[in-house]
Design a protein around this motif. Structure first.
Motif, mmCIF file in Angstrom:
data_model
loop_
_atom_site.group_PDB
_atom_site.id
_atom_site.type_symbol
_atom_site.label_atom_id
_atom_site.label_comp_id
_atom_site.label_asym_id
_atom_site.label_seq_id
_atom_site.Cartn_x
_atom_site.Cartn_y
_atom_site.Cartn_z
ATOM 1 N N ASP A 71 3.787 -6.156 3.680
ATOM 2 C CA ASP A 71 2.513 -6.823 3.431
ATOM 3 C C ASP A 71 2.392 -8.121 4.234
ATOM 4 O OD1 ASP A 71 1.824 -4.784 1.774
ATOM 5 O OD2 ASP A 71 2.183 -5.872 -0.091
ATOM 6 N N ARG B 225 13.439 -2.483 -2.807
ATOM 7 C CA ARG B 225 12.161 -1.825 -2.534
ATOM 8 C C ARG B 225 11.015 -2.831 -2.570
ATOM 9 N NH1 ARG B 225 11.756 2.956 -6.420
ATOM 10 N NH2 ARG B 225 13.604 1.811 -6.812
ATOM 11 N N ASN B 226 11.021 -3.731 -3.557
ATOM 12 C CA ASN B 226 9.973 -4.747 -3.646
ATOM 13 C C ASN B 226 10.026 -5.691 -2.451
ATOM 14 O OD1 ASN B 226 8.958 -3.740 -6.012
ATOM 15 N ND2 ASN B 226 10.130 -5.110 -7.316
ATOM 16 N N ALA B 227 11.237 -6.033 -1.985
ATOM 17 C CA ALA B 227 11.368 -6.895 -0.807
ATOM 18 C C ALA B 227 10.810 -6.196 0.430
ATOM 19 C CB ALA B 227 12.833 -7.277 -0.604
ATOM 20 N N ARG C 216 -3.030 4.071 -4.282
ATOM 21 C CA ARG C 216 -2.606 4.596 -5.583
ATOM 22 C C ARG C 216 -3.236 5.947 -5.870
ATOM 23 N NH1 ARG C 216 -4.875 1.056 -9.326
ATOM 24 N NH2 ARG C 216 -6.094 0.182 -7.662
ATOM 25 N N VAL D 55 8.399 -3.926 0.473
ATOM 26 C CA VAL D 55 6.936 -3.926 0.347
ATOM 27 C C VAL D 55 6.380 -5.307 0.682
ATOM 28 C CG1 VAL D 55 5.044 -3.733 -1.323
ATOM 29 C CG2 VAL D 55 6.848 -2.013 -1.279
ATOM 30 N N LEU D 56 7.047 -6.359 0.221
ATOM 31 C CA LEU D 56 6.609 -7.717 0.532
ATOM 32 C C LEU D 56 6.655 -7.967 2.035
ATOM 33 C CD1 LEU D 56 5.800 -10.596 -0.350
ATOM 34 C CD2 LEU D 56 8.243 -11.095 -0.514
ATOM 35 N N ARG E 295 15.443 -1.515 -7.020
ATOM 36 C CA ARG E 295 14.043 -1.909 -7.183
ATOM 37 C C ARG E 295 13.748 -3.222 -6.474
ATOM 38 N NH1 ARG E 295 13.880 -1.666 -13.146
ATOM 39 N NH2 ARG E 295 15.126 0.182 -13.351
ATOM 40 N N ALA E 296 14.698 -4.161 -6.530
ATOM 41 C CA ALA E 296 14.503 -5.443 -5.842
ATOM 42 C C ALA E 296 14.426 -5.229 -4.329
ATOM 43 C CB ALA E 296 15.638 -6.398 -6.196
#
Length: 106
Positions: free
Chosen positions: A24, A16-18, A45, A20-21, A13-14
């Motif tokens: 962005d 994946r979040n990195a 969404r 996405v960051l 999850r970390a």
């Protein structure tokens, strides 16, 4: 054995979040180029067919907007002389029928 998978899931999850960051942050210069007289709608969404009503929990959960509400926004934007265009940021969560309805509205 189930406890051993928890750190792997957290790391996944970390990561994946990195990702996405990073996406962005790379898109940020392009987002700033959108003129202020355009309406930007993020539909990453997806959409729901029926509005559930807006309460505080829906806002905190970031529920997808209802298709009927989105059509009202587009109708208002069409009647506003200050709006020069609409930019839709579409994700993979929209169905063909919803896309066809949006196409007719635009």
């Amino acid at each position: 054995m189930a406890g051993a998978w928890r750190p792997i899931a957290i790391l996944g999850r970390a990561a994946r979040n990195a990702a996405v960051l990073a996406r962005d942050l790379l898109a940020l210069p392009f987002l700033r180029r959108v003129p202020r007289d355009w309406v930007v709608l993020r539909l990453d969404r997806g959409l729901v067919d029926v509005s559930r009503g807006q309460d505080l929990l829906d806002l905190l959960r970031r529920q997808p907007p209802a298709l009927a509400d989105l059509l009202q926004v587009l109708e208002r934007a069409a009647g506003d002389a200050r709006v020069h265009g609409v930019l839709l940021r579409v994700g993979g969560a929209l169905g063909w029928a919803q896309l066809a309805t949006l196409e007719r509205a635009l």
